[in-house]
Design an enzyme around this catalytic site. Sequence first.
Site, short mmCIF file in Angstrom:
data_model
loop_
_atom_site.label_atom_id
_atom_site.label_comp_id
_atom_site.label_asym_id
_atom_site.label_seq_id
_atom_site.Cartn_x
_atom_site.Cartn_y
_atom_site.Cartn_z
CG ASP A 9 -1.79 1.18 1.32
OD1 ASP A 9 -2.35 1.58 0.29
OD2 ASP A 9 -1.94 1.73 2.43
CG ASP A 11 -1.51 8.10 2.54
OD1 ASP A 11 -0.46 8.51 3.05
OD2 ASP A 11 -2.61 8.64 2.70
N GLY A 46 -7.82 3.86 3.23
CA GLY A 46 -7.88 2.65 2.40
C GLY A 46 -9.13 2.51 1.56
CB SER A 116 -4.46 6.75 -4.00
OG SER A 116 -4.24 8.04 -4.50
CG ASN A 118 -4.34 11.76 -6.72
OD1 ASN A 118 -4.34 12.39 -7.77
ND2 ASN A 118 -5.35 11.80 -5.87
CG ASP A 170 -1.67 2.31 6.65
OD1 ASP A 170 -2.15 1.95 5.54
OD2 ASP A 170 -1.78 3.46 7.10
#
Length: 213
Positions: A9, A11, A46, A116, A118, A170
Amino acid sequence: MKYQGIIFDLDGVLCSTDRFHFQAWQQTAREAKAPFDEAVNQRLRGVSRMESLEIILEASPLTFTPEEKERMAEEKNERYRRLLRQMTPADMPNGVREALESLRAAGLKLAVGSSSKNARFILERLEAGQYFDAVCDGTQIARSKPHPEVFLKAAEMLGLPPAVCLVVEDAPAGLQAARAAGMDCAGVGGADWPFAPAYRLEDVTTLPAVLRG
């Protein structure tokens, strides 16, 4: 080694854009006259942009059409991307690059699996794209976590079966997505996990040592 691929993941694992998300969503909540604090922000981790918007609007006294919701989500994303332009390679925490290099040196294939849209832009700002053999992000999936699509597609992009891939996450939704994909998961940080991940990490920098046993 037990695994052939690691799917990260983005972020909260490889970097943190929490402050930017918070600022961008805070303005959306003001527009909707909805309360917004860190507890609400944590619920957005998430999940997709539109799902995040629906969570915020739960407490709004106003009603919005589908078109208005699309506009609000797009405006949030524009605010967020403007804030992301502040990111530099220094926003990748100390030791993360070394950990990624160590994993690659061990022969593992690495991918990013993020809901995301982005993700590629963030990797560009971090100057970190060179560490990954594949990037699967929100522009390539129809269903966000806890659906396993992003991880399954990332494994496919690596050319690996799910069983030999480890997910590093996370967020509880990511842990659930990893299980649904048939992959082990290393949980980063102190989230309230719905069940125990295969490994618990304080941060990504410890992952090479954990996998070496």
